[in-house]
Design an enzyme around this catalytic site. Sequence first.
Site, PDB file in Angstrom:
ATOM      1  N   HIS A  87       9.593  49.824 -81.498  1.00 14.60           N
ATOM      2  CA  HIS A  87       8.540  50.807 -81.208  1.00 14.60           C
ATOM      3  C   HIS A  87       7.176  50.261 -81.596  1.00 14.60           C
ATOM      4  CE1 HIS A  87       9.660  51.956 -85.440  1.00 14.60           C
ATOM      5  NE2 HIS A  87       8.343  52.074 -85.585  1.00 14.60           N
ATOM      6  N   HIS A  89       1.034  49.948 -86.219  1.00 13.09           N
ATOM      7  CA  HIS A  89       1.975  48.851 -86.499  1.00 13.09           C
ATOM      8  C   HIS A  89       2.870  48.606 -85.290  1.00 13.09           C
ATOM      9  CE1 HIS A  89       4.422  52.414 -87.737  1.00 13.09           C
ATOM     10  NE2 HIS A  89       5.444  51.709 -87.298  1.00 13.09           N
ATOM     11  N   GLU A 116       6.478  46.087 -88.882  1.00 15.23           N
ATOM     12  CA  GLU A 116       7.675  46.724 -89.421  1.00 15.23           C
ATOM     13  C   GLU A 116       8.891  45.955 -88.912  1.00 15.23           C
ATOM     14  OE1 GLU A 116       8.012  50.829 -88.244  1.00 15.23           O
ATOM     15  OE2 GLU A 116       9.883  51.152 -89.359  1.00 15.23           O
TER      16      GLU A 116
HETATM   17 CO    CO Z   1       7.413  52.530 -87.376  1.00 12.60          CO
END
Ligand code: CO
Length: 139
Positions: free
Chosen positions: A8, A81, A130
């Site tokens: 994502h 992110h 991440e």
């Molecule tokens: Co995230």
Amino acid sequence: MKLGRLNHIGVATPSIPDSIAHWRDVMGATKIHEPFDMPVQGVKVCFVDTPNTQIELIEPLGADSPIHGFLAKNPLGGQHHVCFEVPDIHAAKAEFEAMGKKVLGEPRIGAHGTLIFFVHPKDMGGMLTEIMETPKEAH
Ligand code: CO
């Protein structure tokens, strides 16, 4: 480092309802998940499906939310992110650390229920990154 799929893109927003309207009405998203609170992380989260990944909308939750600082600098919100999957979260953490990258904290359960950690943007070409262990049941 075994680079997996882009899980994502995290997008900070001052208002998840306003962002949902944007992704639905402007961008044509048809699958928007129910928002939920992550009190330990100080965020409210909502996932929007796209054909090949997801957008993770992140709104501050509580006075100590780490997102307040980002929104102070970026009042409209914006890209916060990126999240990539790896097969083994602990191996990935050891590999990043061996390369001298600043891993922020220990692996912890993220918004998808699998272990995640973040790597500091100063070591990642300016991108807060991440790293997520691939969900076992998916893909
Ligand atoms: Co995230």
